[in-house]
Design a protein around this motif. Structure first.
Motif, PDB file in Angstrom:
ATOM      1  N   ASN A  78      26.137  -0.980 -12.388  1.00 36.34           N
ATOM      2  CA  ASN A  78      27.212  -1.467 -11.836  1.00 36.34           C
ATOM      3  C   ASN A  78      28.273  -0.805 -11.363  1.00 36.34           C
ATOM      4  O   ASN A  78      28.765   0.102 -11.943  1.00 36.34           O
ATOM      5  N   LEU A  79      28.304  -0.536  -9.894  1.00 37.35           N
ATOM      6  CA  LEU A  79      29.253   0.612  -9.106  1.00 37.35           C
ATOM      7  C   LEU A  79      30.565   0.231  -9.421  1.00 37.35           C
ATOM      8  O   LEU A  79      31.453   1.066  -9.346  1.00 37.35           O
ATOM      9  N   ASP A  80      30.895  -1.120  -9.769  1.00 33.53           N
ATOM     10  CA  ASP A  80      32.423  -1.408  -9.964  1.00 33.53           C
ATOM     11  C   ASP A  80      32.947  -0.621 -11.055  1.00 33.53           C
ATOM     12  O   ASP A  80      34.219  -0.202 -11.189  1.00 33.53           O
ATOM     13  N   ASN A  81      32.003  -0.177 -12.004  1.00 36.46           N
ATOM     14  CA  ASN A  81      32.841   0.804 -13.213  1.00 36.46           C
ATOM     15  C   ASN A  81      32.024   1.944 -13.363  1.00 36.46           C
ATOM     16  O   ASN A  81      31.827   2.414 -14.503  1.00 36.46           O
ATOM     17  N   GLU A  82      31.513   2.720 -12.177  1.00 34.14           N
ATOM     18  CA  GLU A  82      30.552   3.486 -12.241  1.00 34.14           C
ATOM     19  C   GLU A  82      31.323   5.068 -12.365  1.00 34.14           C
ATOM     20  O   GLU A  82      32.024   5.249 -11.341  1.00 34.14           O
ATOM     21  N   PHE A  90      22.576  -6.025  -1.594  1.00 35.47           N
ATOM     22  CA  PHE A  90      23.686  -4.735  -1.914  1.00 35.47           C
ATOM     23  C   PHE A  90      24.534  -4.693  -0.590  1.00 35.47           C
ATOM     24  O   PHE A  90      25.760  -4.801  -0.859  1.00 35.47           O
ATOM     25  N   VAL A  91      24.252  -4.553   0.498  1.00 40.60           N
ATOM     26  CA  VAL A  91      24.933  -4.257   1.807  1.00 40.60           C
ATOM     27  C   VAL A  91      25.529  -5.903   1.728  1.00 40.60           C
ATOM     28  O   VAL A  91      27.038  -5.448   2.220  1.00 40.60           O
ATOM     29  N   LYS A  92      25.182  -6.906   1.673  1.00 40.20           N
ATOM     30  CA  LYS A  92      25.907  -8.063   1.837  1.00 40.20           C
ATOM     31  C   LYS A  92      27.138  -8.131   0.840  1.00 40.20           C
ATOM     32  O   LYS A  92      28.304  -8.475   1.166  1.00 40.20           O
ATOM     33  N   GLU A  93      27.056  -7.581  -0.426  1.00 39.99           N
ATOM     34  CA  GLU A  93      27.888  -7.600  -1.263  1.00 39.99           C
ATOM     35  C   GLU A  93      29.219  -6.607  -1.032  1.00 39.99           C
ATOM     36  O   GLU A  93      30.022  -7.053  -1.164  1.00 39.99           O
ATOM     37  N   ILE A  94      28.634  -5.383  -0.522  1.00 41.21           N
ATOM     38  CA  ILE A  94      29.626  -4.468  -0.266  1.00 41.21           C
ATOM     39  C   ILE A  94      30.565  -4.809   1.232  1.00 41.21           C
ATOM     40  O   ILE A  94      31.533  -4.590   1.148  1.00 41.21           O
ATOM     41  N   SER A 135      37.310   3.082  -5.316  1.00 40.21           N
ATOM     42  CA  SER A 135      38.115   4.746  -5.259  1.00 40.21           C
ATOM     43  C   SER A 135      37.842   5.583  -6.446  1.00 40.21           C
ATOM     44  O   SER A 135      38.049   6.645  -6.209  1.00 40.21           O
ATOM     45  N   HIS A 136      37.329   4.899  -7.564  1.00 42.59           N
ATOM     46  CA  HIS A 136      36.813   5.679  -8.764  1.00 42.59           C
ATOM     47  C   HIS A 136      35.321   6.390  -8.249  1.00 42.59           C
ATOM     48  O   HIS A 136      34.891   7.220  -8.931  1.00 42.59           O
ATOM     49  N   LEU A 137      34.557   6.021  -7.156  1.00 39.56           N
ATOM     50  CA  LEU A 137      33.370   6.153  -7.058  1.00 39.56           C
ATOM     51  C   LEU A 137      33.199   7.658  -6.239  1.00 39.56           C
ATOM     52  O   LEU A 137      33.875   7.753  -5.173  1.00 39.56           O
ATOM     53  N   ARG A 138      32.126   8.325  -6.674  1.00 40.74           N
ATOM     54  CA  ARG A 138      32.104   9.690  -6.066  1.00 40.74           C
ATOM     55  C   ARG A 138      30.405   9.526  -5.449  1.00 40.74           C
ATOM     56  O   ARG A 138      29.755   9.342  -6.599  1.00 40.74           O
ATOM     57  N   TYR A 139      29.916   9.790  -4.371  1.00 36.19           N
ATOM     58  CA  TYR A 139      28.760   9.510  -4.120  1.00 36.19           C
ATOM     59  C   TYR A 139      28.176  10.542  -3.177  1.00 36.19           C
ATOM     60  O   TYR A 139      29.069  11.322  -2.474  1.00 36.19           O
ATOM     61  N   GLU A 141      35.159   2.995   3.418  1.00 42.49           N
ATOM     62  CA  GLU A 141      36.245   1.973   3.684  1.00 42.49           C
ATOM     63  C   GLU A 141      36.695   1.418   2.512  1.00 42.49           C
ATOM     64  O   GLU A 141      37.836   1.022   2.317  1.00 42.49           O
ATOM     65  N   LEU A 142      35.965   1.291   1.470  1.00 42.60           N
ATOM     66  CA  LEU A 142      36.293   0.854  -0.053  1.00 42.60           C
ATOM     67  C   LEU A 142      37.071   1.973  -0.865  1.00 42.60           C
ATOM     68  O   LEU A 142      36.899   1.695  -2.136  1.00 42.60           O
TER      69      LEU A 142
END
Ligand code: FAD
Length: 681
Positions: free
Chosen positions: A50-54, A77-81, A92-96, A122-123
């Motif tokens: 779950n990327l929302d809280n990764e 996945f692309v559709k969701e993002i 904003s919490h995500l580092r990738y 963008e997100l």
């Protein structure tokens, strides 16, 4: 360590044909070796992550399909993002880190990865390493391998700064990390305990440390941005030679291919050091006995000296390439069947029955500066991932400036490279494909066969320069010649008997640097340093002609010579004085660039061109009224140009013409072969 954190990251792949999956699995495999723990999932398995809280770093490997679409497994996945209702700080919490795969033969290269990357940004998500764009058209591994190598560095950095943030807030266990390795294995950033104890280790602190430590790129290591860049590496040059070894019963004779009819093996009958020991450059004179050959020459001719590479360098190469035991084996070469190299053919400069040692000694310019195409090929024979990456950088578009600085300008040759990149082990066939032919070196005859029947003399400066690591190196030919004649030089001081060495020489076919056919025509010679060589031949010849033809009319002869110090490197001082005394040389003008300048006509000439200007009237007269010749010879870098400039000015002053007219006159003199140059670098 009092608080060892688990270095976990999430690894997602989106594969169409399995390549992205295979690469992700490779990353997963390597993760353990690098003490990371990776949770690996296909990007379509959204129930497993779950990327929302990764909060751990996320690594994505994604391919491209069709006309630049993400693979089918990534569609959901692309559709969701892509949901437009998501807020701009959703991730904003995500580092990738993202590695895109593609094929540059198609218009939308790596577009699957680019779509995901753009939307994550963008997100509000942030990259912790550069996006990699691997190109199937040239080989995915060219980018994939260095990208993965860099991933461990970037992840370490990521975890370290995360830990620092935590420590900064909660403090006590900071001093347990004393050395923090955040860059490649060749560059390890050390952070002092004291900084950690005092809580000074902030992100800004790290990056300033990094930039200081990185401010010194070298042949073996790069600094950001290059070290973090995606690279455009040239296509792998197709290999075209197949090589096998054949045990030989004969021993390598150690001599060049003397079967060529134009090559003559001649004994060295004399060697003299012309300069004093404290001169800046050492100049040697060598006399060859050509009497037992059909070799002939005219004053002003140059000839070729066939020289080998240094034995020590050949032995080192043999050892590094694992060829010591095969050094006396014959090499059989064939053009690879089906090679993609256009017009592939066996190299002409490798004689048919050559041993390994012979090829490295006499055929290949092993000192040649390594070209980018060679670097590109060497990548394939290098096992260490960091070394591979650096070699790729050096031949890449992005690494152009590093190539110029650390290879081209530093004169880095194959051996230098093999020392710096110890896991690089190219086969001999690759050396033969990439190294140029070892060229014979031309030297000007410094004698006349009328004056020295059966002999030919030449002079040379021993070329010395610093290697890329500052070691003193000598030129291939002049260093070899100097070693060869060293026993003769020593015997002349000690009086010992020495074995007479032989060298191989050949003629140079075209030459117009000759005396005027008509001896009554005057000529001017400009020859600083070893550039005096052909003029000694001219003057000896002239002296003999004068002796033998008392009734002939001889034109004026002028010589402008220059050296650094009168007492150290005034070449042929006695001979020149004699030529003046016996009337062979009408006018001798000498300047010394490093001695306290002597006043001449209210000026202090330092260089030959300064002296030329002092005689502008005579020069103009000889060239224009008396249809004389003007010869320039030498090794000085700017000398020929400076002399030409002086000549332009002389004609302007003496003829009252403008620069264009003066240049036209010089062009005319060149066309008539009355303005001749023999210049070497
Ligand atoms: P090389 O090994 O070929 O080195 C050549 C040059 O490259 C050197 O100047 C060196 O400074 C530079 N170099 C090479 N590697 C590096 C590196 N890693 N870093 C920095 N610099 C590097 N020379 C004479 O002395 N006398 C003559 O009479 C003479 N006549 C000539 C006539 C003609 C027609 C020509 C074309 C040349 C003549 N030369 C003469 C020059 C001579 O042919 C050679 O070029 C010279 O002697 C140097 O040869 P080398 O093999 O010792 O040097």
């Amino acid at each position: 360590m009092c608080c060892k954190t688990k270095k976990r990251f999430l690894l997602l792949y989106a594969s169409q044909k399995g390549q992205a999956k295979a690469i992700a699995e490779e990353i997963w495999q390597q993760a353990k070796e690098h003490e990371f723990e990776a949770d690996i999932h296909c990007i379509s398995e959204s129930d497993k992550y779950n990327l929302d809280n990764e909060n751990d770093p996320v690594v994505i490997v994604i391919s491209t399909t069709g006309t630049g679409e993400p693979p089918d497994t990534a569609i959901k996945f692309v559709k969701e993002i892509n949901d437009k209702t998501l807020p701009v700080d959703h991730f904003s919490h995500l580092r990738y880190g993202l590695l895109g795969l593609g094929d540059s033969e198609y218009t939308f290269f790596c577009n699957g990865g680019k779509i995901v990357d753009r939307r994550l940004q963008e997100l509000g998500a942030q990259r912790f390493c550069e996006m990699g764009q691997a190109d199937d058209a040239v080989g995915l591994e060219l980018v994939v391998e260095p990208w993965i190598a860099n991933l461990w560095i970037a992840l370490n950095q990521e975890f370290s700064s995360k830990k620092e943030d935590t420590n900064h807030n909660t403090s006590p266990c900071a001093n347990t990390v004393s050395n923090l390795c955040v860059v490649s294995k060749v560059e390890c950033l050390k952070i002092e305990d004291s900084e950690l104890k005092t809580g000074l280790l902030t992100k800004a602190n790290i990056s300033s440390k990094l930039s200081t430590q990185h401010s010194q790129p070298s042949l073996s290591q790069s600094v950001p941005p290059l070290s973090q860049s995606t690279l455009n590496v040239p296509a792998l040059p197709p290999e075209y030679l197949e090589l096998c070894f054949q045990e030989s019963s004969d021993q390598d004779t150690g001599l060049p291919c003397v079967s060529e009819s134009s090559v003559f093996q001649v004994p060295v009958t004399k060697a003299v050091q012309l300069t004093k020991d404290d001169a800046i450059k050492k100049t040697l004179l060598v006399e060859l006995d050509i009497s037992k050959t059909t070799f002939s020459y005219h004053p002003g001719d140059a000839f070729n000296v066939i020289c080998p590479n240094y034995t020590s360098e050949v032995d080192e190469l043999l050892s590094i390439l694992g060829l010591l035991e095969k050094k006396d084996f014959f090499v059989c070469l064939k053009v690879k069947s089906g090679t993609k190299k256009r017009g592939a053919a066996l190299p002409q400069h490798i004689p048919e029955k050559s041993t390994v040692k012979f090829i490295l000694t006499w055929c290949l310019e092993i000192r040649a500066v390594v070209k980018k195409a060679f670097l590109r090929s060497l990548v394939e024979y290098t096992t260490d991932i960091g070394e591979k990456r650096r070699l790729q950088e050096l031949c890449s578009k992005q690494g152009s400036s590093d190539y110029n600085t650390f290879i081209r300008n530093a004169g880095v040759c194959l051996l230098d490279l093999l020392h710096t990149f110890p896991t690089c082990q190219p086969p001999l066939s690759l050396l033969i494909e990439h190294l140029p032919k070892l060229q014979a070196r031309p030297y000007s005859a410094a004698s006349s066969s009328l004056y020295h029947p059966g002999k030919m003399i030449f002079i040379f400066n021993i070329v010395e320069f610093a290697s890329h690591v500052g070691e003193l190196r000598r030129g291939v030919c002049t260093g070899w010649l100097a070693n060869l004649v060293a026993p003769i030089l020593q015997s002349s001081t000690k009086g010992d008997e020495v074995l007479i060495p032989e060298i191989s020489i050949s003629s140079r076919l075209t030459n117009s640097f000759h005396l005027p056919d008509n001896p009554s025509i005057p000529f001017i010679m400009i020859g600083p340093g070893s550039g005096i060589a052909p003029f000694i031949g001219f003057l000896q010849h002239r002296q003999k002609l004068k002796e033998n033809h008392k009734d002939w009319i001889f034109g004026e002869t002028w010589l402008f010579f220059g050296c650094r110090h009168k007492a150290r490197d005034y070449l042929f001082e006695d001979d020149l004085k004699l030529f003046v005394e016996n009337g062979t040389l009408t006018h001798l003008s000498v300047c010394f660039s490093r001695d306290t300048p002597a006043m001449v006509q209210n000026t202090t000439p330092k260089y030959v061109q300064d002296n030329l200007r002092l005689f502008s009237k005579e020069i103009s007269r000889i060239l224009l009224q008396e249809k004389g010749y003007f010869y320039v010879c030498g090794d000085a870098k700017n000398m020929a140009k400076d002399v030409n400039d002086a000549l332009v000015d002389i004609l302007i002053t003496e003829k009252g013409i403008d620069k264009l007219e003066s240049l036209n006159i010089l062009a005319m003199l060149r066309d008539e072969k009355r303005y001749l140059q023999d210049i070497w670098a």
